[in-house]
Design an enzyme around this catalytic site. Structure first.
Site, PDB file in Angstrom:
ATOM      1  N   HIS A  68       0.846  -1.208   0.000  1.00  0.00           N
ATOM      2  CA  HIS A  68       0.000   0.000   0.000  1.00  0.00           C
ATOM      3  C   HIS A  68       0.872   1.245   0.000  1.00  0.00           C
ATOM      4  CE1 HIS A  68       0.810  -0.651   4.283  1.00  0.00           C
ATOM      5  NE2 HIS A  68       0.430   0.587   4.531  1.00  0.00           N
ATOM      6  N   HIS A  70       1.479   3.842   2.109  1.00  0.00           N
ATOM      7  CA  HIS A  70       2.134   4.501   3.239  1.00  0.00           C
ATOM      8  C   HIS A  70       3.656   4.449   3.078  1.00  0.00           C
ATOM      9  CE1 HIS A  70      -1.505   4.289   6.195  1.00  0.00           C
ATOM     10  NE2 HIS A  70      -1.456   5.428   5.533  1.00  0.00           N
ATOM     11  N   ASP A  72       6.093   4.094   5.080  1.00  0.00           N
ATOM     12  CA  ASP A  72       6.867   3.049   5.751  1.00  0.00           C
ATOM     13  C   ASP A  72       6.783   1.718   5.000  1.00  0.00           C
ATOM     14  OD1 ASP A  72       4.160   2.865   6.552  1.00  0.00           O
ATOM     15  OD2 ASP A  72       4.690   1.790   8.382  1.00  0.00           O
ATOM     16  N   HIS A  73       6.050   1.717   3.872  1.00  0.00           N
ATOM     17  CA  HIS A  73       5.974   0.521   3.022  1.00  0.00           C
ATOM     18  C   HIS A  73       6.465   0.787   1.592  1.00  0.00           C
ATOM     19  CE1 HIS A  73       3.625  -2.063   5.840  1.00  0.00           C
ATOM     20  NE2 HIS A  73       3.397  -0.877   6.370  1.00  0.00           N
ATOM     21  N   HIS A 157      -7.618  -1.124   5.668  1.00  0.00           N
ATOM     22  CA  HIS A 157      -6.517  -0.246   6.090  1.00  0.00           C
ATOM     23  C   HIS A 157      -6.566   1.109   5.394  1.00  0.00           C
ATOM     24  CE1 HIS A 157      -2.794   0.809   7.965  1.00  0.00           C
ATOM     25  NE2 HIS A 157      -2.208   1.027   6.794  1.00  0.00           N
ATOM     26  N   ASP A 178      -0.225  -4.042   5.885  1.00  0.00           N
ATOM     27  CA  ASP A 178      -1.095  -3.561   6.962  1.00  0.00           C
ATOM     28  C   ASP A 178      -2.536  -3.893   6.594  1.00  0.00           C
ATOM     29  OD1 ASP A 178       1.163  -2.576   8.121  1.00  0.00           O
ATOM     30  OD2 ASP A 178       0.764  -0.474   7.673  1.00  0.00           O
ATOM     31  N   GLU A 204       1.476  -8.438   9.843  1.00  0.00           N
ATOM     32  CA  GLU A 204       1.802  -7.282  10.682  1.00  0.00           C
ATOM     33  C   GLU A 204       1.268  -7.507  12.093  1.00  0.00           C
ATOM     34  OE1 GLU A 204      -0.302  -4.199  11.754  1.00  0.00           O
ATOM     35  OE2 GLU A 204      -1.876  -4.144  10.235  1.00  0.00           O
ATOM     36  N   HIS A 414       6.534  -6.053  11.610  1.00  0.00           N
ATOM     37  CA  HIS A 414       5.851  -4.757  11.752  1.00  0.00           C
ATOM     38  C   HIS A 414       5.199  -4.638  13.131  1.00  0.00           C
ATOM     39  CE1 HIS A 414       3.236  -1.327  10.771  1.00  0.00           C
ATOM     40  NE2 HIS A 414       3.926  -1.173   9.664  1.00  0.00           N
TER      41      HIS A 414
END
Length: 587
Positions: A68, A70, A72-73, A157, A178, A204, A414
């Protein structure tokens, strides 16, 4: 025994820079390529030296999968592809492909324009990176190379978030990214096919030790606290990310302001509504049923009470509410406004989601009363509320997913190590599954037995369904053995390689009664049907061994008939010729 090897390059016993390297059937797949918001040095990106000893990534990796948008991904993706060098395929969903470059560009601007970094990826690098992306639809099975396939499932999410199933050589891994098992005001709950039985589920565990309270109670508490502060002439800061939780809380506050006919100003960061309208209209099929049903009549993201914010408004007297990005106070407008409002005890900050350790948001949640920001120490006098509207699964949701997909092994990523340990003990005790939780750079090898895939013909499925005593007809239990030529009977787990074939020969058995067992008489009559029938020591063999008549064990005047499913239609004629009848035919 074959094995699956997994190394977290990020998100191992940590939240941030998700990057999981998987070797399965000699194929190498990278799940996610994120950045860590708690660091500003080289630690913010995954340690790519673990890949091929720091060698050529394109030769080593068969594909990269982004779950996805975000950061942090996905935040390290242009760094990996354009600065380190990777030219292979990158897979993500259509919404992710649209939104990822927007957030990467925002990230780049913060790092270069505000923080003055020079050795950072450029706008041109982002564009080149995105040209390597292959978008995929939900449930679409995509062939990557050889027999390696990937298949995405809806993860909730945020818009476009997906779990990914990879399969090759009879082995499989499901990576959740996530996910959220609870629907919210604009997205549905994660949905994945039941009983996938992957060899490994990589999930996660952001909220591994948390069981969240009632969502409705949390929403009421949020609205009550916001209302109390603005009634007392205070200001409320709600740090959010541009897409996802922002829309969830805006919809909630918009309806509350509407019901109470409040005229206290509510603001959002510039571009927030425009982004929401653009992406949610384009990908309306990814939203929940309520949004889809009402979208034609009223766009839920055209807010009546919420309008764009100008930073100069932050100094205005009187109450207001501000949804501002980013969500962890690690920079941008939310941090600039926080510095203006944090020393007034009438004000409040509501942190609606998880904050990575090291960020200002995490320090505020911990209750620090003095925080140094940009060489100045601020006294934190405003009220601080941490109210988790996070779109992550809690411990209950994670266990629900594990039960649903029935994996053979579970790996936690995660999440924080202490929280993982809590959930690990529970999964191992309650579900009896092996659980792994590797640290960053730690290599885990998981042995996987060889399994065989057999396609069941519809005729067999229908027959099994008829024989199933369960009135709901939800299961079709079958017990069977495989016969391999003249080698005898073998079990499925003894097969050396995956069969991947259709089960065409299926044997059933039933008993019938006769007036007397007369093998010579039976032979004479049945030769009318099959002139080549064979007389055996224990009975008669018809139609090339697809029907066998033999004496039923320990029964008088009763025959056991063993037949292939394809010969079932011949049985009534056989029974008519030898005067046989089934037990249920007796009156």
């Amino acid at each position: 025994m074959p094995e699956i090897t997994i190394i977290p390059l990020g998100a191992g016993q940590d939240v941030g820079r998700s990057c999981i390297l998987v070797n399965i059937n000699n194929r190498n797949i990278m799940f996610d390529c994120g950045m860590h918001m708690g660091y500003s040095d080289e630690r913010r990106f995954p340690n790519f030296s673990h890949i091929n000893g720091g060698g050529n990534l394109t030769k080593y990796l068969d594909c990269v999968i982004i779950s996805h948008f975000h950061l942090d991904h996905c935040g390290a993706l242009p760094h990996m592809t354009e600065q380190i060098g990777y030219d292979g395929p990158i897979y993500m969903t259509y919404p992710s492909k649209s939104i990822v470059p927007v957030l990467l560009e925002d990230f780049r601007k913060v790092q270069t324009d505000y923080k003055g970094e020079t050795n950072f990826f450029t706008s041109d690098m982002i564009k080149k990176c995105m040209r390597k992306v292959i978008p995929v639809d939900l449930h679409q099975v995509v062939n990557v190379i050889g027999d390696l396939t990937i298949q995405p499932f809806y993860a909730g999410h945020v818009l476009g978030a997906a779990m990914f199933l990879i399969k090759t050589g009879g082995q499989s891994v499901l990576y959740t990214g996530d996910f959220n098992m609870t629907p919210d005001r604009h997205l549905g709950a994660a949905t994945v096919l039941p009983g996938l039985k992957p060899d490994v589920l990589i999930t996660e565990t952001t909220y591994a030790s948390t069981i969240r309270d009632s969502k409705r109670a949390r929403e009421r508490d949020f609205l009550r606290k916001v209302h109390e502060v603005v009634k007392n002439n205070g200001k409320v800061l709600i740090p959010v990310f541009a897409l996802g939780r922002a829309q969830e809380l805006c919809i909630l506050l918009e309806s509350y302001w509407d019901r109470l006919d409040l005229n206290i100003p509510v603001f959002f960061s510039p571009g927030l509504a425009e982004k929401a309208n653009q992406y949610y209209r384009l990908f309306i099929g990814w939203t929940n049923e309520n949004i889809k049903e009402t979208f034609a009549e009223r766009n839920m993201f055209d807010f009546k009470h919420i309008r764009p914010f100008d930073l100069r408004t932050a100094d205005s007297p009187g109450p207001m509410v501000l949804f501002s990005t980013p969500g962890m106070l690690h920079g941008g407008q939310s941090l600039r406004v926080f510095k203006k409002w944090c020393e007034d005890e009438k004000n409040m900050i509501i942190m609606p989601g998880y904050c990575v350790g090291g960020t200002i948001g995490a320090r505020v949640i911990k209750g620090e009363k003095k925080i140094e920001i940009d060489d100045r120490t601020y006294d934190i006098r405003l009220k601080v509320e941490y109210m988790s509207f996070s779109a992550h699964a809690d411990a209950k949701g994670i266990i629900q997913l594990i039960r649903h997909v029935e994996p053979r092994n579970v790996m936690f990523v995660h999440g924080e190590n202490i929280k993982m340990e809590f959930l690990k003990a529970r999964v191992e005790k309650d579900l009896g599954l092996p659980v792994y939780k590797p640290a960053n750079g730690e290599k885990i090898s998981i042995p996987t037995p060889t399994y065989s895939t057999i396609t069941i013909p519809e005729k067999l499925y229908t027959k099994a369904l008829m024989l199933d005593p369960n009135p709901h007809k939800r299961n079709c239990p079958l017990e069977f053995a495989l016969v391999k030529g003249d080698d005898g009977t073998i079990t499925v787990t003894d097969v050396d390689s995956q069969i991947e074939d259709t089960l065409n020969s299926v044997t059933f058995s039933e008993n019938v009664k006769v007036d007397s067992i007369d093998w010579p008489g039976f032979t004479k009559k049945l030769k009318m049907l099959d002139p080549t029938l064979e007389v055996k020591e224990d009975g008669l063999d018809l139609f090339d061994s697809t029907v066998l008549l033999t004496h039923a064990e320990n029964q008088i005047n009763e025959l056991e008939v063993i037949f292939d499913l394809s010969r079932e239609s011949t049985l009534p004629k056989i029974y008519e010729l030898i005067g046989a009848r089934k037990e249920e035919d007796d009156s």
